[in-house]
Scaffold this active site. Structure first.
Site, PDB file in Angstrom:
ATOM      1  N   GLU A   1      59.626  46.043  32.123  1.00 16.54           N
ATOM      2  CA  GLU A   1      59.329  47.163  31.217  1.00 16.54           C
ATOM      3  C   GLU A   1      58.866  48.399  31.965  1.00 16.54           C
ATOM      4  OE1 GLU A   1      57.073  44.707  27.859  1.00 16.54           O
ATOM      5  OE2 GLU A   1      56.441  46.790  27.905  1.00 16.54           O
TER       6      GLU A   1
ATOM      7  N   CYS B   1      55.251  55.007  33.594  1.00 19.49           N
ATOM      8  CA  CYS B   1      54.451  53.842  33.951  1.00 19.49           C
ATOM      9  C   CYS B   1      55.415  52.738  34.372  1.00 19.49           C
ATOM     10  CB  CYS B   1      53.625  53.407  32.746  1.00 19.49           C
ATOM     11  SG  CYS B   1      52.711  51.884  33.012  1.00 19.49           S
TER      12      CYS B   1
ATOM     13  N   CYS C   1      53.119  38.273  36.344  1.00 18.10           N
ATOM     14  CA  CYS C   1      51.899  38.550  37.117  1.00 18.10           C
ATOM     15  C   CYS C   1      51.130  37.249  37.236  1.00 18.10           C
ATOM     16  CB  CYS C   1      51.051  39.584  36.364  1.00 18.10           C
ATOM     17  SG  CYS C   1      49.534  40.056  37.221  1.00 18.10           S
TER      18      CYS C   1
ATOM     19  N   CYS D   1      44.615  37.761  33.722  1.00 21.92           N
ATOM     20  CA  CYS D   1      43.641  38.416  32.831  1.00 21.92           C
ATOM     21  C   CYS D   1      43.871  37.910  31.402  1.00 21.92           C
ATOM     22  CB  CYS D   1      43.781  39.938  32.875  1.00 21.92           C
ATOM     23  SG  CYS D   1      43.476  40.618  34.515  1.00 21.92           S
TER      24      CYS D   1
ATOM     25  N   ASN E   1      44.560  46.581  23.452  1.00 16.58           N
ATOM     26  CA  ASN E   1      45.769  46.361  22.661  1.00 16.58           C
ATOM     27  C   ASN E   1      45.803  44.907  22.243  1.00 16.58           C
ATOM     28  OD1 ASN E   1      47.586  48.620  22.431  1.00 16.58           O
ATOM     29  ND2 ASN E   1      47.704  48.578  24.663  1.00 16.58           N
TER      30      ASN E   1
ATOM     31  N   CYS F   1      51.259  46.256  26.334  1.00 16.73           N
ATOM     32  CA  CYS F   1      51.894  46.143  27.646  1.00 16.73           C
ATOM     33  C   CYS F   1      52.445  44.732  27.857  1.00 16.73           C
ATOM     34  CB  CYS F   1      50.880  46.398  28.770  1.00 16.73           C
ATOM     35  SG  CYS F   1      49.568  47.509  28.325  1.00 16.73           S
TER      36      CYS F   1
HETATM   37  N1  SAH Z   1      47.368  44.733  37.712  1.00 19.01           N
HETATM   38  C1  SAH Z   1      46.940  46.100  37.665  1.00 19.01           C
HETATM   39  C2  SAH Z   1      47.891  47.037  36.966  1.00 19.01           C
HETATM   40  C3  SAH Z   1      48.569  46.566  35.721  1.00 19.01           C
HETATM   41  S1  SAH Z   1      47.610  46.409  34.251  1.00 19.01           S
HETATM   42  C4  SAH Z   1      45.558  46.186  37.093  1.00 19.01           C
HETATM   43  O1  SAH Z   1      45.001  45.174  36.698  1.00 19.01           O
HETATM   44  O2  SAH Z   1      44.990  47.280  37.065  1.00 19.01           O
HETATM   45  C5  SAH Z   1      47.257  48.071  33.753  1.00 19.01           C
HETATM   46  C6  SAH Z   1      45.977  48.187  32.931  1.00 19.01           C
HETATM   47  O3  SAH Z   1      46.161  47.716  31.584  1.00 19.01           O
HETATM   48  C7  SAH Z   1      44.823  47.367  33.501  1.00 19.01           C
HETATM   49  O4  SAH Z   1      43.644  48.108  33.412  1.00 19.01           O
HETATM   50  C8  SAH Z   1      44.791  46.192  32.560  1.00 19.01           C
HETATM   51  O5  SAH Z   1      43.566  45.534  32.614  1.00 19.01           O
HETATM   52  C9  SAH Z   1      45.102  46.869  31.246  1.00 19.01           C
HETATM   53  N2  SAH Z   1      45.505  45.975  30.157  1.00 19.01           N
HETATM   54  C10 SAH Z   1      46.252  44.870  30.208  1.00 19.01           C
HETATM   55  N3  SAH Z   1      46.412  44.332  28.994  1.00 19.01           N
HETATM   56  C11 SAH Z   1      45.753  45.126  28.136  1.00 19.01           C
HETATM   57  C12 SAH Z   1      45.538  45.101  26.737  1.00 19.01           C
HETATM   58  N4  SAH Z   1      46.027  44.121  25.972  1.00 19.01           N
HETATM   59  N5  SAH Z   1      44.811  46.103  26.202  1.00 19.01           N
HETATM   60  C13 SAH Z   1      44.305  47.092  26.975  1.00 19.01           C
HETATM   61  N6  SAH Z   1      44.477  47.164  28.300  1.00 19.01           N
HETATM   62  C14 SAH Z   1      45.180  46.190  28.879  1.00 19.01           C
END
Ligand code: SAH
Length: 347
Positions: free
Chosen positions: A93, A106, A113, A117, A291, A334
């Site tokens: 994406e 973006c 990944c 998280c 989100n 995302c």
């Molecule tokens: N791996 C990197 C970059 C990709 S994620 C990182 O962790 O920074 C980009 C951003 O989106 C990160 O801050 C991540 O924590 C956040 N993110 C991921 N899923 C999300 C969600 N459901 N709602 C809000 N932010 C989210």
């Protein structure tokens, strides 16, 4: 044996390769321009090369060019979400957002990944593979080709952990900002990491001039470990030491991202802990209403909690913004567009 991907080579590497196969050096400049300035989608478009050379290149080398599989356009603000297909069939994406200061893309840095998280959809199926520099570049190129508009900002905040794909990321940044490529200013390239402390220090040493961002999401180790498994490997003190190193070494300010999750990390107590953590550091806080992801039970904070959180940080002298939401009408969080697509096309 893997074939060389022409789009993955720097101009110097391309020169060396062309000399190796008995071609003239100046061909490299022509080809580089076709690939990285004119954004040619195949070797056959390179009309100032002889037919014989074009044929040889097409037969003996790879040429990354992403296929547009889906594009969703927001009626509200012109945000575009893309699903691109890679040569091996995987899909990734990318998102284009329109701001007053220009167009921002973006991009994803990996297929899937492995950081895990718990609030993030991109990590659900684990890591499939790293993206090459060419595959990162071509996300930007494809968007520019599709819209006919110049991209001025690139954020590496899509699927994947960029510092887990370190060498390709560095190659990508150098090629994206090269004068004989799209020449995107390095400070307009943002790289966001979940906090791989050792790699963040290494990145500081490269002194590329890019804009760094750190996904924080929690002000203490206990909560951070619950939200972000990577926190078990790198404690907050190690991460903040790397942040200090980055700031000292490059003079840059660090953006920290903090996704607000209802009743999980959004109380005044969390704000106070965050203030204590960031006080005296050249950091900016970007608050992101989380989100919601179908597979997870997390919910967004109430707007009053978001504002209280922001207010407490502001009063403590910490630079803070609430991320403006873009493309809410096409908003799958995302990584969700890719997941839905893969679910639908299984088997
Ligand atoms: N791996 C990197 C970059 C990709 S994620 C990182 O962790 O920074 C980009 C951003 O989106 C990160 O801050 C991540 O924590 C956040 N993110 C991921 N899923 C999300 C969600 N459901 N709602 C809000 N932010 C989210």
């Amino acid at each position: 044996m893997d074939r060389l991907d022409l789009k993955n080579l720097t101009k110097e590497e391309l020169e060396a390769e062309l000399l190796r196969i008995g071609e003239k050096r100046f061909r490299a400049a022509q080809m580089y321009e076709w690939m990285h300035k004119k954004l040619a989608s195949s070797v056959s478009e390179m009309t100032n090369l002889s037919e014989g050379l074009r044929k040889k290149l097409a037969e003996e080398y790879d040429y990354t060019c992403l296929q547009k599989e889906v594009m969703l356009l927001s009626e509200k603000d012109g945000t575009r979400k893309y699903l691109f297909r890679l040569a091996d069939g995987n899909v990734i994406e990318s998102v284009m957002m329109r701001y007053h200061h220009g167009n921002s893309v973006c991009i994803s840095s990996q297929v899937g990944c492995r950081m895990g998280c718990t609030f993030c959809a991109s990590t659900i199926g684990g890591l499939v593979r790293n993206l090459s520099a060419a595959e990162m570049l071509d996300q930007v190129y494809s968007v520019q080709r599709d819209t006919g508009e110049r991209v001025s900002n690139v954020v590496v905040m899509g699927t994947g952990e960029p510092l887990d794909n370190y060498d390709n990321l560095i190659r990508f940044v150098k090629m994206l900002s090269a004068e004989d490529g799209l020449n995107i200013s390095r400070r307009n390239i943002t790289v966001s990491t979940c906090g791989l402390a050792d790699k963040l220090k290494k990145l500081a040493d490269e002194d590329l001039g890019i804009t760094p961002a750190l996904s924080l999401h929690a002000p203490d180790d206990e909560l951070r470990k619950r939200l972000m498994p990577v926190a078990k490997k790198y404690s907050l003190s190690e991460v903040m030491e790397a942040v200090d190193y980055y700031i000292e070494k490059t003079g840059k300010r660090m953006t920290t991202e903090y996704s607000l999750i209802r009743d999980v990390n959004d109380t005044p107590e969390h704000a106070r802990k965050l203030i204590a953590l960031l006080r005296g550091r050249k950091c900016h806080v970007n608050l992101i209403p989380v989100n919601p992801v179908e597979e997870r039970e997390y919910r967004r904070s109430h707007i009053t909690n978001v504002l209280t959180f922001q207010n407490l940080l502001e009063k403590a002298g910490i630079n803070v913004t609430i991320r403006r939401e873009m493309g809410t009408d096409i908003n799958a969080a995302c990584g969700q567009l890719r997941r839905h697509f893969e679910e639908e096309h299984k088997g």
